[in-house]
Design a protein around this motif. Structure first.
Motif, short mmCIF file in Angstrom:
data_model
loop_
_atom_site.label_atom_id
_atom_site.label_comp_id
_atom_site.label_asym_id
_atom_site.label_seq_id
_atom_site.Cartn_x
_atom_site.Cartn_y
_atom_site.Cartn_z
N UNK A 215 41.33 46.99 38.05
CA UNK A 215 40.86 45.92 37.17
C UNK A 215 39.41 45.53 37.41
N UNK A 216 38.76 46.16 38.39
CA UNK A 216 37.38 45.85 38.76
C UNK A 216 37.22 44.36 39.05
N UNK A 217 38.16 43.86 39.87
CA UNK A 217 38.19 42.44 40.24
C UNK A 217 38.04 42.34 41.75
N UNK A 218 37.23 41.40 42.20
CA UNK A 218 37.12 41.10 43.63
C UNK A 218 38.17 40.05 44.00
N UNK A 219 38.66 40.11 45.21
CA UNK A 219 39.66 39.14 45.66
C UNK A 219 39.16 37.71 45.49
N UNK A 220 37.89 37.49 45.65
CA UNK A 220 37.32 36.14 45.53
C UNK A 220 37.39 35.59 44.09
N UNK A 221 37.63 36.46 43.12
CA UNK A 221 37.74 36.02 41.73
C UNK A 221 39.16 35.56 41.37
N UNK A 222 40.12 35.86 42.20
CA UNK A 222 41.51 35.52 41.92
C UNK A 222 41.76 34.07 42.30
N UNK A 223 42.35 33.30 41.38
CA UNK A 223 42.56 31.87 41.59
C UNK A 223 43.98 31.51 42.02
N UNK A 224 44.94 32.41 41.82
CA UNK A 224 46.33 32.16 42.22
C UNK A 224 47.04 33.50 42.39
N UNK A 225 47.99 33.56 43.31
CA UNK A 225 48.72 34.79 43.63
C UNK A 225 50.20 34.54 43.47
N UNK A 226 50.85 35.35 42.64
CA UNK A 226 52.28 35.24 42.37
C UNK A 226 52.95 36.53 42.81
N UNK A 227 53.92 36.42 43.69
CA UNK A 227 54.60 37.59 44.24
C UNK A 227 56.08 37.53 43.91
N UNK A 228 56.61 38.58 43.31
CA UNK A 228 58.05 38.68 43.09
C UNK A 228 58.65 39.58 44.15
N UNK A 229 59.68 39.09 44.83
CA UNK A 229 60.32 39.90 45.87
C UNK A 229 61.78 39.50 45.98
N UNK A 230 62.65 40.49 45.95
CA UNK A 230 64.07 40.27 46.12
C UNK A 230 64.47 40.52 47.56
N UNK A 231 65.04 39.54 48.19
CA UNK A 231 65.68 39.63 49.50
C UNK A 231 64.75 39.97 50.66
N UNK A 232 63.47 39.63 50.56
CA UNK A 232 62.55 39.83 51.68
C UNK A 232 63.04 39.18 52.96
#
Length: 114
Positions: free
Chosen positions: A37-54
């Protein structure tokens, strides 16, 4: 609601990898997504993670900050969603909804928007 675009994708090969842990696989996919996506981590404003049974399978409850930190996401909300087989879709919906509602301009599911 405003339009939302998915601009980057990243994934790992499908299979069993006894020499890899969940974090290394997630970070590999995340780095591929950011690069695609040519995106730097510093440009991301929120992180959503989907995980079953971690928590049950790998003993890690706090997966979103655990993985997000390695990806370089600092000082942003990091949230794990668990909805059985719909965990990824649930995380994606919440990332999409937050951007569509104007709460964030760039969230990561691995979906990002500038």
């Amino acid at each position: 609601m405003r339009p939302v675009a998915v601009i980057g994708l990243g994934k790992t090969p499908f299979g069993a990898f006894p020499d890899r842990d969940l974090r290394s696989l997630a970070v590999e996919a995340g780095n591929k997504c950011l690069e695609n996506g040519q995106v730097r981590a510093s440009q991301v404003e929120a992180f959503y993670l989907g995980n079953f049974a971690g928590p049950a399978f790998v003993g890690q409850n706090h997966l979103a900050p655990y993985i997000g930190q390695v990806l370089g996401f600092e000082g942003i909300p990091s949230t794990r969603f668990e909805a059985a087989c719909a965990s990824g879709g649930t995380a994606f919906f919440h990332a999409w909804a937050a951007v569509a509602a104007g709460i964030y301009d760039s969230s990561w599911w691995p979906a990002s928007r500038r």
